[in-house]
Design a protein around this motif. Structure first.
Motif, PDB file in Angstrom:
ATOM      1  N   GLY A   1       0.832  -0.966   0.065  1.00 56.69           N
ATOM      2  CA  GLY A   1      -0.013  -0.005  -0.066  1.00 56.69           C
ATOM      3  C   GLY A   1       0.672   1.346   0.018  1.00 56.69           C
ATOM      4  N   VAL A   2       2.051   1.517   0.646  1.00 57.00           N
ATOM      5  CA  VAL A   2       2.869   2.587   0.631  1.00 57.00           C
ATOM      6  C   VAL A   2       3.443   2.990  -0.668  1.00 57.00           C
ATOM      7  CG1 VAL A   2       3.365   2.140   3.200  1.00 57.00           C
ATOM      8  CG2 VAL A   2       4.895   1.237   1.443  1.00 57.00           C
ATOM      9  N   ARG A   3       3.304   1.978  -1.590  1.00 56.58           N
ATOM     10  CA  ARG A   3       3.859   2.299  -2.952  1.00 56.58           C
ATOM     11  C   ARG A   3       2.526   2.865  -3.774  1.00 56.58           C
ATOM     12  NH1 ARG A   3       8.076   0.324  -5.624  1.00 56.58           N
ATOM     13  NH2 ARG A   3       6.594  -0.703  -7.290  1.00 56.58           N
ATOM     14  N   CYS A   4       1.651   2.656  -3.499  1.00 61.36           N
ATOM     15  CA  CYS A   4       0.269   2.977  -4.331  1.00 61.36           C
ATOM     16  C   CYS A   4       0.588   4.461  -4.666  1.00 61.36           C
ATOM     17  CB  CYS A   4      -0.895   2.664  -3.788  1.00 61.36           C
ATOM     18  SG  CYS A   4      -2.392   3.476  -4.611  1.00 61.36           S
ATOM     19  N   PRO A   5       0.365   4.936  -5.738  1.00 60.49           N
ATOM     20  CA  PRO A   5       0.515   6.336  -6.088  1.00 60.49           C
ATOM     21  C   PRO A   5      -0.653   7.179  -5.890  1.00 60.49           C
ATOM     22  CG  PRO A   5       0.377   5.006  -8.095  1.00 60.49           C
ATOM     23  CD  PRO A   5       0.559   4.084  -7.025  1.00 60.49           C
TER      24      PRO A   5
ATOM     25  N   LEU B   1      -9.483  13.509  -8.452  1.00 54.94           N
ATOM     26  CA  LEU B   1      -8.367  12.380  -8.074  1.00 54.94           C
ATOM     27  C   LEU B   1      -6.892  13.104  -8.288  1.00 54.94           C
ATOM     28  CD1 LEU B   1      -9.360   9.317  -9.832  1.00 54.94           C
ATOM     29  CD2 LEU B   1      -9.739   9.809  -7.269  1.00 54.94           C
ATOM     30  N   GLY B   2      -6.109  12.573  -7.354  1.00 56.46           N
ATOM     31  CA  GLY B   2      -4.694  12.870  -7.358  1.00 56.46           C
ATOM     32  C   GLY B   2      -3.621  11.865  -7.306  1.00 56.46           C
ATOM     33  N   PHE B   3      -2.507  11.624  -8.138  1.00 61.07           N
ATOM     34  CA  PHE B   3      -1.827  10.406  -8.065  1.00 61.07           C
ATOM     35  C   PHE B   3      -0.481  10.862  -8.642  1.00 61.07           C
ATOM     36  CE2 PHE B   3      -4.149  10.205 -12.134  1.00 61.07           C
ATOM     37  CZ  PHE B   3      -3.096   9.953 -13.033  1.00 61.07           C
ATOM     38  N   ARG B   4       0.499  10.215  -7.916  1.00 62.65           N
ATOM     39  CA  ARG B   4       1.812  10.682  -8.294  1.00 62.65           C
ATOM     40  C   ARG B   4       2.361  10.056  -9.531  1.00 62.65           C
ATOM     41  NH1 ARG B   4       4.334  14.521  -5.934  1.00 62.65           N
ATOM     42  NH2 ARG B   4       6.522  13.571  -5.413  1.00 62.65           N
ATOM     43  N   LEU B   5       3.119  10.511 -10.301  1.00 60.76           N
ATOM     44  CA  LEU B   5       3.563  10.220 -11.591  1.00 60.76           C
ATOM     45  C   LEU B   5       5.123   9.940 -11.286  1.00 60.76           C
ATOM     46  CD1 LEU B   5       2.108  12.882 -13.685  1.00 60.76           C
ATOM     47  CD2 LEU B   5       1.232  10.444 -13.787  1.00 60.76           C
TER      48      LEU B   5
END
Length: 241
Positions: free
Chosen positions: A121-125, A144-148
């Motif tokens: 889970g900690v790696r989920c962007p 929504l926001g997610f890391r790239l």
């Protein structure tokens, strides 16, 4: 792929020079003192009245994004029942140039697997989704926001529902230090290249384009005075709904 603002480092440097306290008053001992007679109000002076009209429109910050998300259903028209992970997976599938093995965000795909049960889970962007009515239709829309990866930028997306279809109405990728919801506006804060300053871009719903468009782009001084080259990986908005 979203279009970002043009480089404005020269303008930023000029702005800081104009606002610098040393350029305004040197050797000020403090205390109140008269500023002299107040100058009379003067109406704006029009420069170059014979200037030929421009032959092309001004630079566009970013075109309005409006796109039906394929492969995603909206049960009962309730956007809160849509799986946010599935929405990001649909974007990855639809944009191989961005998320493929040679794309700028290729490493995002592997980390997205950790958003599913059994993953790390900690790696989920994916960041926490937020809900608010941006369109004025009386129903929640989804942000929504997610890391790239590997760019460490943040993607910000806004979705609405039309005729039981999920429609993306904002797509913005940037180095981001915070996102805020204010009424029906979404404000994105990004680090400037000069210590103590940041960009703040406000997005609002445009009924004509049926999409979120930017309404204000500000270059503001911050009180902390630190150089924000390493944006926080989290959104600063509070949960809504």
């Amino acid at each position: 792929m979203p279009v970002r603002r043009p480089v404005r480092s020269t303008l930023a440097a000029a702005a800081v020079a104009l606002l610098s306290p040393t350029a305004v008053a040197c050797g000020d001992a403090g205390g109140l003192r008269g500023a002299g007679a107040t100058a009379p109000a003067v109406s704006p002076a029009r420069l170059w009245p014979d200037l030929r009209p421009a032959s092309s429109p001004a630079y566009s910050y970013s075109p309005a994004t409006r796109e039906v998300v394929k492969g995603i259903t909206v049960p009962g028209g309730n956007i809160r029942k849509v799986d946010p992970v599935a929405v990001v997976e649909a974007e990855v599938k639809a944009r191989p140039d961005d998320y493929g093995s040679k794309g700028p965000y290729h490493a995002t795909v592997d980390r997205l697997k950790d958003c599913r049960p059994g993953g790390e889970g900690v790696r989920c962007p994916l960041l926490t989704p937020y809900y608010r009515d941006f369109t004025g239709g009386g129903r929640d829309d989804m942000t929504l926001g997610f890391r790239l990866y590997p760019t460490n930028q943040t993607a910000v997306r806004v979705y609405t529902v039309e005729k039981h279809q999920l429609v993306q109405v904002l797509a913005d990728n940037d180095a981001i230090i915070g996102v805020e919801l204010a009424g029906r506006s979404l404000i994105v804060r990004s680090p400037a290249n000069i210590s103590g300053y940041e960009y703040r871009t406000t997005w609002v719903w445009d009924p004509g384009q049926r999409a979120m468009v930017f309404s204000r782009d500000e270059y503001l001084h911050t009180d902390n005075g630190r150089h924000a080259k390493s944006p926080s990986p989290t959104l600063s908005a509070a949960p809504v709904g």
